[in-house]
Design a protein around this motif. Structure first.
Motif, PDB file in Angstrom:
ATOM      1  N   ALA A  82       0.285  -1.234   0.108  1.00 53.85           N
ATOM      2  CA  ALA A  82      -0.444   0.075   0.026  1.00 53.85           C
ATOM      3  C   ALA A  82       1.139   1.652   0.077  1.00 53.85           C
ATOM      4  O   ALA A  82       0.666   1.947  -0.681  1.00 53.85           O
ATOM      5  N   LEU A  83       1.672   1.682   1.028  1.00 54.97           N
ATOM      6  CA  LEU A  83       2.801   2.416   1.286  1.00 54.97           C
ATOM      7  C   LEU A  83       3.937   3.225  -0.563  1.00 54.97           C
ATOM      8  O   LEU A  83       3.909   3.824  -0.638  1.00 54.97           O
ATOM      9  N   GLN A 105       4.526   5.975  -5.262  1.00 58.35           N
ATOM     10  CA  GLN A 105       5.527   6.088  -6.026  1.00 58.35           C
ATOM     11  C   GLN A 105       5.235   8.144  -6.794  1.00 58.35           C
ATOM     12  O   GLN A 105       4.106   8.445  -6.225  1.00 58.35           O
ATOM     13  N   GLU A 106       6.565   8.502  -7.691  1.00 59.90           N
ATOM     14  CA  GLU A 106       6.345   9.439  -7.896  1.00 59.90           C
ATOM     15  C   GLU A 106       5.177   9.936  -8.336  1.00 59.90           C
ATOM     16  O   GLU A 106       4.675  11.206  -8.214  1.00 59.90           O
ATOM     17  N   ALA A 107       4.861   9.278  -9.494  1.00 60.56           N
ATOM     18  CA  ALA A 107       3.540   9.250 -10.301  1.00 60.56           C
ATOM     19  C   ALA A 107       2.069  10.082  -9.640  1.00 60.56           C
ATOM     20  O   ALA A 107       1.378  10.984 -10.080  1.00 60.56           O
ATOM     21  N   HIS A 108       1.801   9.358  -8.192  1.00 62.82           N
ATOM     22  CA  HIS A 108       0.865   9.458  -7.434  1.00 62.82           C
ATOM     23  C   HIS A 108       0.950  10.284  -6.796  1.00 62.82           C
ATOM     24  O   HIS A 108      -0.196  11.024  -6.241  1.00 62.82           O
ATOM     25  N   LEU A 109       2.428  10.399  -6.324  1.00 64.64           N
ATOM     26  CA  LEU A 109       1.959  11.667  -5.215  1.00 64.64           C
ATOM     27  C   LEU A 109       2.175  13.129  -5.629  1.00 64.64           C
ATOM     28  O   LEU A 109       1.114  13.743  -5.546  1.00 64.64           O
ATOM     29  N   GLU A 110       2.539  12.695  -7.179  1.00 67.03           N
ATOM     30  CA  GLU A 110       1.935  14.127  -7.557  1.00 67.03           C
ATOM     31  C   GLU A 110       0.928  14.321  -8.013  1.00 67.03           C
ATOM     32  O   GLU A 110       0.197  15.284  -7.917  1.00 67.03           O
ATOM     33  N   GLN A 111       0.752  13.749  -8.132  1.00 67.36           N
ATOM     34  CA  GLN A 111      -1.536  13.540  -8.970  1.00 67.36           C
ATOM     35  C   GLN A 111      -2.081  14.350  -7.125  1.00 67.36           C
ATOM     36  O   GLN A 111      -2.794  14.772  -7.028  1.00 67.36           O
ATOM     37  N   LEU A 112      -2.191  13.570  -6.358  1.00 70.93           N
ATOM     38  CA  LEU A 112      -2.119  12.930  -4.941  1.00 70.93           C
ATOM     39  C   LEU A 112      -1.993  15.210  -4.730  1.00 70.93           C
ATOM     40  O   LEU A 112      -3.044  15.471  -3.748  1.00 70.93           O
ATOM     41  N   GLY A 161      -2.683   9.223   6.972  1.00 71.61           N
ATOM     42  CA  GLY A 161      -2.199  10.290   6.548  1.00 71.61           C
ATOM     43  C   GLY A 161      -2.957  10.582   4.774  1.00 71.61           C
ATOM     44  O   GLY A 161      -3.274  12.090   5.115  1.00 71.61           O
ATOM     45  N   PHE A 162      -2.062   9.288   4.643  1.00 72.41           N
ATOM     46  CA  PHE A 162      -2.490   9.640   3.087  1.00 72.41           C
ATOM     47  C   PHE A 162      -4.267  10.030   2.880  1.00 72.41           C
ATOM     48  O   PHE A 162      -4.518  10.030   2.112  1.00 72.41           O
ATOM     49  N   LEU A 163      -5.092   8.394   3.721  1.00 73.44           N
ATOM     50  CA  LEU A 163      -6.728   8.986   3.599  1.00 73.44           C
ATOM     51  C   LEU A 163      -6.745   9.792   3.911  1.00 73.44           C
ATOM     52  O   LEU A 163      -8.052  10.519   3.946  1.00 73.44           O
ATOM     53  N   GLU A 164      -6.363  10.884   4.741  1.00 74.75           N
ATOM     54  CA  GLU A 164      -6.854  11.954   5.348  1.00 74.75           C
ATOM     55  C   GLU A 164      -5.711  13.221   4.471  1.00 74.75           C
ATOM     56  O   GLU A 164      -6.144  14.813   5.345  1.00 74.75           O
ATOM     57  N   GLY A 165      -5.431  12.967   3.649  1.00 74.80           N
ATOM     58  CA  GLY A 165      -4.770  14.197   2.602  1.00 74.80           C
ATOM     59  C   GLY A 165      -3.664  14.423   2.839  1.00 74.80           C
ATOM     60  O   GLY A 165      -3.092  15.529   2.839  1.00 74.80           O
ATOM     61  N   GLN A 166      -2.700  13.821   4.076  1.00 74.64           N
ATOM     62  CA  GLN A 166      -1.754  13.769   4.328  1.00 74.64           C
ATOM     63  C   GLN A 166      -0.726  13.626   3.508  1.00 74.64           C
ATOM     64  O   GLN A 166      -0.596  11.963   4.072  1.00 74.64           O
ATOM     65  N   PHE A 167      -0.021  14.301   2.872  1.00 72.19           N
ATOM     66  CA  PHE A 167       0.992  13.244   2.272  1.00 72.19           C
ATOM     67  C   PHE A 167       3.083  13.754   2.060  1.00 72.19           C
ATOM     68  O   PHE A 167       3.261  13.188   1.337  1.00 72.19           O
TER      69      PHE A 167
END
Length: 134
Positions: free
Chosen positions: A42-43, A48-55, A127-133
């Protein structure tokens, strides 16, 4: 026509899972090893860089909203579905469905108790589920 008496809460599963068509019995119990594997996968998917950029782009868009309540609602409507979708794709090989995702995340939290490394990773996942990356 005979009247039916409805009982609340439903006698099987939780009310939320019954509404989703799945009972608590339908969601398998993870072994400690499987919990660790799922948490790692999951982590890995979310970081992944592409996912982090989208989020981050979606979060910035939501953060542009001035009203805090509207901002929170926007994140729940935009960022949370993105995170869930990324998790579902990454965890498909484990047979995790949309209905089972959050109960599985709760199991991860339970498996993490007493394991500092897993606690840290579960905290990051939450944190990801709460919008904190960060």
């Amino acid at each position: 026509m005979p009247s039916q008496k409805l009982s609340w809460p439903p006698s099987t599963g939780s009310c939320c899972s019954v509404m989703q068509g799945q009972t608590a019995a339908d969601i398998r119990t993870l072994s400690p090893e499987e919990a660790k594997d799922i948490l790692e996968e999951a982590l890995a998917a979310l970081t992944q860089e592409a996912h982090l950029e989208q989020l981050k782009a979606a979060t910035l868009e939501c953060n542009a909203i001035e009203d805090p309540l509207a901002q929170h609602v926007a994140k729940m409507g935009k960022v949370l579905p993105m995170v869930r979708s990324m998790l579902l794709v990454a965890l498909a090989r484990h047979g995790i469905t949309e209905e089972a995702l959050m109960p599985i995340v709760l199991q991860l939290r339970t498996h993490a108790e007493g394991n500092a490394e897993m606690v840290q990773k579960v905290t990051r996942l939450m944190g990801f589920l709460e919008g904190q990356f960060a």
